[in-house]
Design a protein around this motif. Structure first.
Motif, mmCIF file in Angstrom:
data_model
loop_
_atom_site.group_PDB
_atom_site.id
_atom_site.type_symbol
_atom_site.label_atom_id
_atom_site.label_comp_id
_atom_site.label_asym_id
_atom_site.label_seq_id
_atom_site.Cartn_x
_atom_site.Cartn_y
_atom_site.Cartn_z
ATOM 1 N N ASN A 96 0.824 -1.202 0.000
ATOM 2 C CA ASN A 96 0.000 0.000 0.000
ATOM 3 C C ASN A 96 0.863 1.259 0.000
ATOM 4 N N TYR A 97 1.940 1.236 0.762
ATOM 5 C CA TYR A 97 2.820 2.403 0.873
ATOM 6 C C TYR A 97 3.745 2.526 -0.332
ATOM 7 N N VAL A 98 4.209 1.393 -0.847
ATOM 8 C CA VAL A 98 5.019 1.415 -2.064
ATOM 9 C C VAL A 98 4.195 1.999 -3.213
ATOM 10 N N ALA A 99 2.940 1.560 -3.317
ATOM 11 C CA ALA A 99 2.060 2.078 -4.369
ATOM 12 C C ALA A 99 1.899 3.590 -4.256
ATOM 13 N N GLN A 100 1.693 4.098 -3.045
ATOM 14 C CA GLN A 100 1.523 5.543 -2.865
ATOM 15 C C GLN A 100 2.789 6.300 -3.271
ATOM 16 N N ALA A 101 3.953 5.765 -2.893
ATOM 17 C CA ALA A 101 5.213 6.426 -3.235
ATOM 18 C C ALA A 101 5.406 6.485 -4.748
ATOM 19 N N LEU A 102 5.004 5.428 -5.446
ATOM 20 C CA LEU A 102 5.170 5.378 -6.896
ATOM 21 C C LEU A 102 4.130 6.230 -7.614
ATOM 22 N N LEU A 103 2.911 6.257 -7.104
ATOM 23 C CA LEU A 103 1.876 7.115 -7.693
ATOM 24 C C LEU A 103 2.284 8.584 -7.610
ATOM 25 N N LEU A 122 0.616 1.924 -12.249
ATOM 26 C CA LEU A 122 0.809 0.724 -11.433
ATOM 27 C C LEU A 122 -0.095 -0.415 -11.853
ATOM 28 N N ARG A 123 0.464 -1.623 -11.745
ATOM 29 C CA ARG A 123 -0.329 -2.844 -11.874
ATOM 30 C C ARG A 123 -0.134 -3.628 -10.577
ATOM 31 N N LEU A 145 -6.402 7.859 -5.026
ATOM 32 C CA LEU A 145 -5.084 8.495 -5.091
ATOM 33 C C LEU A 145 -4.524 8.527 -6.511
ATOM 34 N N ALA A 146 -5.173 7.802 -7.415
ATOM 35 C CA ALA A 146 -4.644 7.656 -8.774
ATOM 36 C C ALA A 146 -5.448 8.470 -9.776
ATOM 37 N N ASN A 147 -4.761 8.916 -10.812
ATOM 38 C CA ASN A 147 -5.434 9.557 -11.927
ATOM 39 C C ASN A 147 -6.043 8.496 -12.833
ATOM 40 N N LEU A 148 -6.887 8.913 -13.756
ATOM 41 C CA LEU A 148 -7.539 7.997 -14.677
ATOM 42 C C LEU A 148 -6.490 7.215 -15.467
ATOM 43 N N GLY A 149 -6.563 5.888 -15.421
ATOM 44 C CA GLY A 149 -5.643 5.047 -16.164
ATOM 45 C C GLY A 149 -4.307 4.807 -15.481
ATOM 46 N N GLN A 150 -4.133 5.339 -14.285
ATOM 47 C CA GLN A 150 -2.834 5.216 -13.596
ATOM 48 C C GLN A 150 -2.729 3.941 -12.769
ATOM 49 N N LEU A 151 -3.864 3.266 -12.539
ATOM 50 C CA LEU A 151 -3.870 2.133 -11.615
ATOM 51 C C LEU A 151 -4.678 0.989 -12.203
ATOM 52 N N GLN A 152 -4.080 -0.194 -12.233
ATOM 53 C CA GLN A 152 -4.794 -1.386 -12.679
ATOM 54 C C GLN A 152 -4.516 -2.532 -11.709
ATOM 55 N N PHE A 153 -5.390 -3.533 -11.746
ATOM 56 C CA PHE A 153 -5.300 -4.640 -10.799
ATOM 57 C C PHE A 153 -5.273 -5.963 -11.568
ATOM 58 N N ALA A 154 -4.438 -6.881 -11.107
ATOM 59 C CA ALA A 154 -4.324 -8.191 -11.745
ATOM 60 C C ALA A 154 -4.358 -9.277 -10.686
ATOM 61 N N ARG A 155 -5.293 -10.215 -10.836
ATOM 62 C CA ARG A 155 -5.312 -11.358 -9.928
ATOM 63 C C ARG A 155 -4.184 -12.298 -10.336
ATOM 64 N N CYS A 156 -3.288 -12.585 -9.401
ATOM 65 C CA CYS A 156 -2.071 -13.300 -9.762
ATOM 66 C C CYS A 156 -1.663 -14.293 -8.681
ATOM 67 N N ASP A 157 -1.267 -15.474 -9.114
ATOM 68 C CA ASP A 157 -0.684 -16.486 -8.240
ATOM 69 C C ASP A 157 0.794 -16.581 -8.592
ATOM 70 N N VAL A 158 1.676 -16.186 -7.684
ATOM 71 C CA VAL A 158 3.105 -16.160 -8.002
ATOM 72 C C VAL A 158 3.685 -17.560 -8.203
ATOM 73 N N LEU A 159 2.929 -18.597 -7.862
ATOM 74 C CA LEU A 159 3.388 -19.969 -8.089
ATOM 75 C C LEU A 159 2.978 -20.474 -9.473
ATOM 76 N N ASN A 160 2.255 -19.621 -10.224
ATOM 77 C CA ASN A 160 1.793 -19.989 -11.555
ATOM 78 C C ASN A 160 2.538 -19.137 -12.585
ATOM 79 N N GLU A 161 3.405 -19.782 -13.362
ATOM 80 C CA GLU A 161 4.276 -19.047 -14.293
ATOM 81 C C GLU A 161 3.480 -18.222 -15.311
ATOM 82 N N GLN A 162 2.402 -18.778 -15.819
ATOM 83 C CA GLN A 162 1.593 -18.069 -16.812
ATOM 84 C C GLN A 162 0.968 -16.813 -16.198
#
Length: 317
Positions: free
Chosen positions: A23-30, A36-37, A52-69
């Motif tokens: 959460n804090y890393v995201a704020q620092a980068l925004l 951000l993704r 905290l983000a402008n239009l198009g500045q923030l996106q979300f991806a559901r991700c499992d780091v154990l799944n290479e794809q």
């Protein structure tokens, strides 16, 4: 946002970005104009960042780091990547070790400019503690796959909404007498905003900071007993603290349903301070902030009458 800012309009993927540090890393980068993704198992936990983000500045991806794809999809098109994944549950060698190496391999073939791997002070490939060993294996595999990665090893991270200070604060609020595990264990706890700024600085200048490791500790070393005493003082409460001998602490940590696992106890017992001679915040151009700067304000909600409580005299309540 000035176009001279190196991260302006760059796309940064943050693995594990929905957690406390994320959460804090995201704020620092925004604030630096990055796009951000947020890639995590539970991206909904980061929706509070939307205002905290402008239009198009923030996106979300559901991700499992154990799944290479899944990981490859999250990296696709990114200019920079941060891996914040950490846990005390599950297969930690796989989750924090091998998965970090796989992320670095995919980063290497994707044209990514900068990669920051969050490790931990105490990472040790020979440790009996899975957490410390997993973090060390992650470092080794990342370095092999993407040699210009920046590795950051923070101490225990504190912040207003952390799970560390607030756990002790709640106990101190409720109990007149409290046990202290590892009372003399030295801790160099570090402010979450300072760690987030270190991530942003490393991403913004991979030429200068890439290929290096930094240990991130706060400006003072405190024992666990001193941390508890400071929390009680900030709450304006008189409390008795009972140092618990190590054998009893180890036995407690081994019991089911306790707030501290055996691995966490072993890490606590070893302490958590910056190694002598290690690169730290000063090399990143950051002056870390002490706990004392924030504690009184943060403990108001735990005081007997909140912000209307009487200050200046300790109470037993």
């Amino acid at each position: 946002m000035a176009h001279s800012e190196p991260l302006n309009n760059k796309l940064v993927t943050i693995f594990g970005g929905s957690g406390f540090l994320g959460n804090y890393v995201a704020q620092a980068l925004l604030e630096r104009g990055a796009r951000l993704r947020i890639a995590s198992r539970n991206p909904e936990a980061s929706f509070s960042l939307k205002p905290l983000a402008n239009l198009g500045q923030l996106q979300f991806a559901r991700c499992d780091v154990l799944n290479e794809q899944s990981v490859a999809a999250a990296i696709h098109g990114a200019d920079a990547v941060v891996n914040l994944v950490g846990s005390f549950e599950g297969d930690l060698i796989e989750l924090m070790g091998r998965s970090a190496g796989k992320i670095a391999e995919l980063v290497n073939v994707s044209g990514v400019e900068a990669f920051v791997q969050i490790s931990a002070i105490g990472a040790d490939a020979d440790s009996a503690v899975d957490y410390a060993r997993g973090k060390a294996i992650g470092e080794q595999l990342v370095r092999q796959a993407f040699p210009k990665a920046t590795i950051l090893r923070p101490s225990v991270i504190f912040g207003k909404d952390d799970g560390f200070l607030n756990m002790f604060a709640q106990l101190i609020q409720m109990l007149p007498i409290l046990p202290v595990f590892g009372p003399e264990a030295p801790m160099q706890i570090v402010y979450v905003d300072d760690v987030a700024e270190a991530v942003a600085s490393a991403l913004a200048n991979p030429t200068k900071f890439g290929g290096k490791a930094f240990e991130l500790g706060g400006p003072e070393v405190l024992t666990m007993l001193e941390i508890n005493e400071r929390i009680a003082q900030a709450q304006n409460r008189s409390r008795s603290f009972i140092p618990v001998p190590d054998p009893a602490s180890a036995l407690f940590a081994a019991l089911p349903l306790t707030p501290m696992s055996s691995d966490q106890w072993r890490l606590l017992q070893a302490g958590n301070v910056v190694s002598e001679g290690a690169h730290g915040f000063e090399k990143l151009g950051i002056v870390p902030k002490p706990l004392s700067l924030f504690l009184d304000k943060w403990m108001v909600r735990y005081c007997k009458h909140g912000r209307f409580g009487v200050q200046g005299s300790q109470t037993a309540g």
